[in-house]
Write an enzyme that holds these catalytic residues in place. Structure first.
Site, short mmCIF file in Angstrom:
data_model
loop_
_atom_site.label_atom_id
_atom_site.label_comp_id
_atom_site.label_asym_id
_atom_site.label_seq_id
_atom_site.Cartn_x
_atom_site.Cartn_y
_atom_site.Cartn_z
N ARG A 107 0.89 -1.18 0.00
CA ARG A 107 0.00 0.00 0.00
C ARG A 107 0.91 1.21 0.00
NH1 ARG A 107 -5.20 1.37 3.66
NH2 ARG A 107 -6.02 0.04 2.01
N HIS A 134 -7.59 1.01 -6.26
CA HIS A 134 -7.73 0.11 -5.11
C HIS A 134 -8.40 -1.19 -5.58
CE1 HIS A 134 -7.78 -1.22 -1.10
NE2 HIS A 134 -8.69 -0.46 -0.57
N GLN A 137 -10.15 -3.99 -3.26
CA GLN A 137 -11.43 -3.57 -2.68
C GLN A 137 -12.58 -3.86 -3.64
OE1 GLN A 137 -12.17 -2.01 0.45
NE2 GLN A 137 -14.19 -2.63 -0.27
N ASP A 225 -17.64 7.18 -0.76
CA ASP A 225 -16.32 7.02 -0.13
C ASP A 225 -16.00 8.34 0.56
OD1 ASP A 225 -13.84 6.03 0.63
OD2 ASP A 225 -12.90 6.29 -1.33
N CYS A 266 -16.32 1.41 0.91
CA CYS A 266 -15.14 0.56 1.18
C CYS A 266 -14.72 0.63 2.64
CB CYS A 266 -13.99 0.95 0.27
SG CYS A 266 -13.35 2.61 0.56
N ARG A 294 -13.24 -8.82 1.63
CA ARG A 294 -11.82 -8.53 1.34
C ARG A 294 -11.00 -9.77 1.61
NH1 ARG A 294 -9.92 -3.30 1.54
NH2 ARG A 294 -7.98 -4.29 0.85
#
Ligand code: CP
Ligand code: NVA
Length: 308
Positions: A107, A134, A137, A225, A266, A294
């Site tokens: 990440r 991402h 996700q 988000d 997310c 996930r």
């Protein structure tokens, strides 16, 4: 080298196979304690490095637990504590880590850092979020939608708010999984043209609708988000809040979607900002299933990368 860097750069058939494998693996674990090993110890003897240059709850814990369930081992590394954070190049870090571990999940901030890691690693690299995308996700999100409502093909997802990294991966997924998408946010925060073009190039109907009420009308999926991502300057906070306030998902907005629409996020969510608690905890919300998935989706991604 089978890296998992983005949804647009991974073969459509491979993505579909990963979602199906994730659902099958989840079914096989039904009701078992979280720490119980999987029957098929598909990562036995494998060592996975999890590198974080930004904070994380879900990505960190779900990768760690997933690898362990499959019989592998992990080491969680903070970029700041590594020589990486003190001047060693990404390329050299990639070369060195490849001598010790079987796979690297990172990440990071710039997408270029992820790409450099992948270019120089001799083991698979997984994108655990960059400023640009991402993908792990959205694999979990596609799995979650299909688990609740069946095939996502032909459905319409509506993104509300900032056209950020998560929005970008949703657009990639629209193209790859064959669904349509509407972006509803201020022009200043539109998603990158390349993401819209990718989805359109694959045949998805991608719309931009500034009015959130019109955008959400009849939607199958409503997504929000955070208004301030980890890579955004805190100094932009007030400006972003002013721009994004009209796009908050509340019960009234959610009520305009299809009766069986799902609400997705997310996480982490900022309750009272991009979404109200009534929606987060309401009947349309599948946000905690997304978080759980996930784990399952990434287990399938890990197996695909390692060919196990
Ligand atoms: N959704 C997500 O990636 O969460 P974390 O930042 O907690 O990993
Ligand atoms: N857009 C958010 C997602 C966090 C999982 C961020 O990049 O901070």
């Amino acid at each position: 080298m089978p890296h998992f860097l983005d949804i647009d750069t991974t073969e459509t058939e491979a993505l579909r196979a990963m979602i199906d494998a994730a659902r099958a693996m989840k079914d096989r674990r039904n009701g078992r304690p979280k720490g119980a090993p999987d029957d098929e110890q598909s990562l036995a003897g494998r060592m996975v490095a999890l590198i974080f240059e930004k904070p994380s709850t879900r990505t960190r814990v779900s990768f760690d637990v997933g690898v362990r369930q499959m019989g592998g081992e992990t080491m969680v590394l903070s970029g700041a504590d590594m020589q990486l954070g003190h001047g060693e190049t990404i390329a050299d870090t990639a070369r060195v880590l490849s001598r010790y571990v079987d796979l690297i999940m990172i990440r990071t901030f710039e997408a270029a850092t992820l790409q450099e890691m992948a270019d120089h690693a001799t083991v698979p690299v997984i994108n655990g979020l960059t400023d640009r995308s991402h993908p792990c996700q959205i694999m979990a999100d596609v799995m979650t939608y299909e688990e609740h409502r069946g095939p996502i093909r032909g459905k319409r997802a509506v993104w509300t708010g900032d056209g950020n990294n998560v929005c970008a991966s949703w657009l990639h997924a629209a193209g790859q999984f064959g669904f349509d998408m509407t972006f509803s946010g201020p022009q200043q925060l539109d998603p990158g043209r390349e993401f819209v073009d990718f989805a359109r190039g694959k045949g998805s109907d991608i719309r931009i609708e500034r009015d959130p009420a019109r955008a959400v009308e009849g939607a199958d999926i409503v997504i929000a988000d955070t208004w301030i991502s980890m890579h955004d300057a805190q100094s932009a906070r007030e400006r972003r809040h002013n721009l994004l306030r009209p796009y908050q998902v509340d019960e009234r907005l959610m009520g305009r979607a299809a009766p069986d629409a799902v609400f997705m996020h997310c996480l982490p969510a900022h309750r009272g900002e991009e979404v109200t608690s009534a929606v987060m905890d309401g009947p349309h919300s599948v946000v905690f299933d997304e978080a759980e998935n996930r784990l399952h989706a990434q287990k399938a991604i890990l197996r695909w990368c390692l060919g196990t």
